[in-house]
Design a protein around this motif. Structure first.
Motif, PDB file in Angstrom:
ATOM      1  N   TRP A  16       0.669  -1.134  -0.077  1.00  6.12           N
ATOM      2  CA  TRP A  16      -0.095   0.011   0.072  1.00  6.12           C
ATOM      3  C   TRP A  16       0.710   1.385   0.066  1.00  6.12           C
ATOM      4  N   ILE A  17       2.075   1.263   0.755  1.00  6.71           N
ATOM      5  CA  ILE A  17       2.965   2.305   0.564  1.00  6.71           C
ATOM      6  C   ILE A  17       3.450   2.411  -0.764  1.00  6.71           C
ATOM      7  N   ILE A  18       3.784   1.608  -1.354  1.00  5.90           N
ATOM      8  CA  ILE A  18       4.308   1.514  -2.949  1.00  5.90           C
ATOM      9  C   ILE A  18       2.899   2.168  -3.698  1.00  5.90           C
ATOM     10  N   THR A  19       1.735   1.468  -3.711  1.00  6.07           N
ATOM     11  CA  THR A  19       0.831   2.025  -4.579  1.00  6.07           C
ATOM     12  C   THR A  19       0.317   3.626  -4.329  1.00  6.07           C
ATOM     13  N   ILE A  20       0.371   3.925  -2.932  1.00  6.37           N
ATOM     14  CA  ILE A  20       0.106   5.440  -2.779  1.00  6.37           C
ATOM     15  C   ILE A  20       1.371   6.297  -3.186  1.00  6.37           C
ATOM     16  N   GLY A  21       2.451   5.721  -3.149  1.00  6.84           N
ATOM     17  CA  GLY A  21       3.592   6.645  -3.838  1.00  6.84           C
ATOM     18  C   GLY A  21       3.632   6.799  -4.782  1.00  6.84           C
ATOM     19  N   ILE A  22       3.214   5.440  -5.656  1.00 11.64           N
ATOM     20  CA  ILE A  22       3.131   5.750  -7.337  1.00 11.64           C
ATOM     21  C   ILE A  22       1.978   6.671  -7.517  1.00 11.64           C
ATOM     22  N   ILE A  80      -9.532   6.106 -13.740  1.00  9.90           N
ATOM     23  CA  ILE A  80      -9.416   4.642 -13.926  1.00  9.90           C
ATOM     24  C   ILE A  80      -8.204   4.260 -12.683  1.00  9.90           C
ATOM     25  N   HIS A  81      -7.204   4.975 -12.624  1.00  6.76           N
ATOM     26  CA  HIS A  81      -6.221   4.693 -11.387  1.00  6.76           C
ATOM     27  C   HIS A  81      -6.988   4.406  -9.951  1.00  6.76           C
ATOM     28  N   ILE A  82      -7.866   5.419  -9.816  1.00  5.29           N
ATOM     29  CA  ILE A  82      -8.458   5.529  -8.446  1.00  5.29           C
ATOM     30  C   ILE A  82      -9.564   4.492  -8.303  1.00  5.29           C
ATOM     31  N   ILE A  83     -10.293   3.896  -9.535  1.00  3.03           N
ATOM     32  CA  ILE A  83     -11.100   2.790  -9.424  1.00  3.03           C
ATOM     33  C   ILE A  83     -10.212   1.450  -9.154  1.00  3.03           C
ATOM     34  N   ILE A  85      -7.431   1.206  -7.569  1.00  2.00           N
ATOM     35  CA  ILE A  85      -6.891   1.419  -6.168  1.00  2.00           C
ATOM     36  C   ILE A  85      -8.183   0.807  -5.336  1.00  2.00           C
ATOM     37  N   LEU A  86      -9.354   1.516  -5.502  1.00  2.00           N
ATOM     38  CA  LEU A  86     -10.581   1.035  -4.813  1.00  2.00           C
ATOM     39  C   LEU A  86     -10.762  -0.576  -4.938  1.00  2.00           C
ATOM     40  N   ILE A  87     -10.603  -1.076  -5.878  1.00  2.00           N
ATOM     41  CA  ILE A  87     -10.995  -2.319  -6.161  1.00  2.00           C
ATOM     42  C   ILE A  87      -9.702  -3.159  -5.400  1.00  2.00           C
ATOM     43  N   ALA A  88      -8.568  -2.748  -5.494  1.00  2.00           N
ATOM     44  CA  ALA A  88      -7.724  -3.391  -4.537  1.00  2.00           C
ATOM     45  C   ALA A  88      -7.580  -3.246  -3.213  1.00  2.00           C
ATOM     46  N   ALA A  89      -8.388  -2.098  -2.766  1.00  2.00           N
ATOM     47  CA  ALA A  89      -8.439  -2.072  -1.354  1.00  2.00           C
ATOM     48  C   ALA A  89      -9.736  -2.552  -0.705  1.00  2.00           C
ATOM     49  N   LEU A  90     -10.685  -2.928  -1.720  1.00  2.00           N
ATOM     50  CA  LEU A  90     -11.917  -3.813  -1.334  1.00  2.00           C
ATOM     51  C   LEU A  90     -11.332  -5.422  -1.216  1.00  2.00           C
ATOM     52  N   GLY A  91     -10.604  -5.726  -2.212  1.00  2.00           N
ATOM     53  CA  GLY A  91      -9.845  -7.175  -2.200  1.00  2.00           C
ATOM     54  C   GLY A  91      -9.050  -7.346  -1.034  1.00  2.00           C
ATOM     55  N   ASP A  92      -8.343  -6.528  -0.725  1.00  2.00           N
ATOM     56  CA  ASP A  92      -7.453  -6.522   0.687  1.00  2.00           C
ATOM     57  C   ASP A  92      -8.412  -6.477   1.873  1.00  2.00           C
ATOM     58  N   ILE A  93      -9.324  -5.605   2.025  1.00  3.83           N
ATOM     59  CA  ILE A  93     -10.362  -5.787   3.082  1.00  3.83           C
ATOM     60  C   ILE A  93     -10.859  -7.193   3.292  1.00  3.83           C
TER      61      ILE A  93
END
Length: 101
Positions: A16-22, A80-83, A85-93
């Motif tokens: 998540w640090i890498i994702t938010i950094g990118i 597209i980038h925000i969508i 990230i939200l899909i990845a966050a939902l999967g991690d949750i």
């Protein structure tokens, strides 16, 4: 078992640090390039893919509703980038909720 959970949590945190950094780096690049002569020139040839791309970029979604940038391609890319990230966050949750016992 405790070591495995700790490794999973640290890997999740690193990812998540890498994702938010990118995401932030891309935003800084877009802010620097937006409104300058460095904006990319989108090929307006007459083939189907270019016409579809131009139709999507000229839609009201990217020209009136989602407009953090003046260049519609940047608006589409950020959406597209925000969508993603939200899909990845939902999967991690979901994986975190169901992996804990």
């Amino acid at each position: 078992m405790i070591g495995t959970e700790k490794t999973h949590d640290s890997n999740l945190l690193k990812r998540w640090i890498i994702t938010i950094g990118i995401f932030l780096i891309v935003q800084l690049i877009f802010i620097m390039v937006d409104g300058t002569v460095l904006e990319p020139n989108i090929n307006d040839s007459n083939d189907l893919f270019a016409r579809m791309g131009r139709w999507i970029l000229d839609s009201r979604l990217f020209t009136e509703w989602i407009t953090p940038y003046s260049f519609p391609f940047f608006n589409m890319f950020i959406t597209i980038h925000i969508i993603a990230i939200l899909i990845a966050a939902l999967g991690d949750i979901i994986s975190t909720i169901f992996s804990k016992k």
